[in-house]
Design an enzyme around this catalytic site. Sequence first.
Site, PDB file in Angstrom:
ATOM      1  N   HIS A  32       0.845  -1.215   0.000  1.00  0.00           N
ATOM      2  CA  HIS A  32       0.000   0.000   0.000  1.00  0.00           C
ATOM      3  C   HIS A  32       0.875   1.258   0.000  1.00  0.00           C
ATOM      4  O   HIS A  32       0.479   2.297   0.506  1.00  0.00           O
ATOM      5  CB  HIS A  32      -0.973   0.010   1.190  1.00  0.00           C
ATOM      6  CG  HIS A  32      -2.055  -1.010   1.043  1.00  0.00           C
ATOM      7  ND1 HIS A  32      -3.230  -0.760   0.393  1.00  0.00           N
ATOM      8  CD2 HIS A  32      -2.108  -2.310   1.437  1.00  0.00           C
ATOM      9  CE1 HIS A  32      -3.981  -1.856   0.399  1.00  0.00           C
ATOM     10  NE2 HIS A  32      -3.315  -2.813   1.020  1.00  0.00           N
ATOM     11  N   GLY A 118      -7.998 -13.942  -6.622  1.00  0.00           N
ATOM     12  CA  GLY A 118      -8.308 -13.385  -5.302  1.00  0.00           C
ATOM     13  C   GLY A 118      -7.347 -13.811  -4.207  1.00  0.00           C
ATOM     14  O   GLY A 118      -7.679 -13.772  -3.022  1.00  0.00           O
ATOM     15  N   GLY A 120      -4.266 -12.454  -3.903  1.00  0.00           N
ATOM     16  CA  GLY A 120      -3.288 -11.386  -3.669  1.00  0.00           C
ATOM     17  C   GLY A 120      -2.043 -11.524  -4.521  1.00  0.00           C
ATOM     18  O   GLY A 120      -1.010 -10.928  -4.230  1.00  0.00           O
ATOM     19  N   ASP A 168       1.431  -3.874  -9.415  1.00  0.00           N
ATOM     20  CA  ASP A 168       1.138  -5.199  -9.977  1.00  0.00           C
ATOM     21  C   ASP A 168       1.400  -5.245 -11.474  1.00  0.00           C
ATOM     22  O   ASP A 168       2.040  -6.164 -11.991  1.00  0.00           O
ATOM     23  CB  ASP A 168      -0.322  -5.578  -9.702  1.00  0.00           C
ATOM     24  CG  ASP A 168      -0.656  -5.531  -8.227  1.00  0.00           C
ATOM     25  OD1 ASP A 168       0.273  -5.341  -7.416  1.00  0.00           O
ATOM     26  OD2 ASP A 168      -1.836  -5.676  -7.882  1.00  0.00           O
TER      27      ASP A 168
END
Length: 383
Positions: A32, A118, A120, A168
């Site tokens: 993040h 899903g 990650g 990503d």
Amino acid sequence: MKTEVRAKFAELYGEAGSVYASPGRINIIGEHTDYNGGFVLPGAIDKGMVAEIKFNGTDKVRAFALDLNESSEFGLNEEDAPTEGWAKYIFGVCRELTKKGATIKGFDTAFAGDVPLGAGMSSSAALESTYAFALNDMLSLDFDLMSLAKVGQATEHNYVGVKCGIMDQFASCHGKAGYLMRLDCKTGEFAYVPFDPEKYGYKVVLVDTCVKHELVDSPYNRRRESCERAAAAIRKTHPEVEFLRDAKLEWLEDVIGEITMEDYFRAYYAIEEVDRLLTACSALEKGDYETVGKKMYGTHNGMSMLYEVSCAELDFVNQVAKECGVTGSRVMGGGFGGCTINIVKADKYDHFIATVQKAYKEKYCIDCKIYPVVISDGARKLV
Ligand code: GLA
């Protein structure tokens, strides 16, 4: 996977097309931080998406998702958006390339993936990068890899609804076997960092809680908004603060009365994470995995307690890792489910894996999944 895609493509559309692949990613530390202008340390993995593509002479895309056994047909104009969630990624990439001046032609395509959805590990970025890279190559568009990564990111923003950072798609496009990438998300500068944990007696492994995370319409965007509010408050007295990455903890303390406690906790984590990453990066260069590991536990605590993107299952797996003497362990990626990434001394590996599998099953009555990490190449043409 390639064989299945090719067989299905032949069955559906006849004559063979070109085949492209793009990987998912891991991230050692720096979570993040991308949309806060900070640093990340991802690497591409040996799991990803494979797609076969051939222009069909029409203005329509006909797509088939092998893993879902579903097809979708859509046009290339803004009003032609498909209804299938997975097809929006392909449509979005076409639209974003068009916005950059490309003329996209209709094509037939079939694709499959082995990045767990899903979990990650960025299955969606792998999908975006596959099509961005393929269309760039097939139409000789001449965009560089960073531009293609941004096409994937813009697809998330404008056609999926996730206000993600660049990590990503960047990793999926730029990955290199044996190397991590240290990316400065503010300037776009990056360096390949050799990564050979085995040389130092360590293994890297993901433990998938199998709790599916869903970033769409999720608290992910709210985390980003919290950080932006905190940065804006600090900017009033420190105009040089474009992102939280530019801020100091003392400056955050100064605006404590102006923002909510929730925004304060989010920002506290984000500012601390920048330092944790920088320390971990220099430790990694010296082969000091113990320091990297300590920082990873620090990240996990921050993501769990301050950023609140962990969940009970992830915290449990992290705790088991600690009890097994795992060097470093933390929730990886956006959070809200998915995997922990673990750096484990080779002689503790088997014990850790056996223990976490047994404990997780006993506690949650489901099997966790174990993925040893192999750092691999980024987007490429296969055939
Ligand atoms: C998701 C997003 C990334 C990044 C991570 C958290 O994977 O797509 O841009 O913000 O979460 O580090």
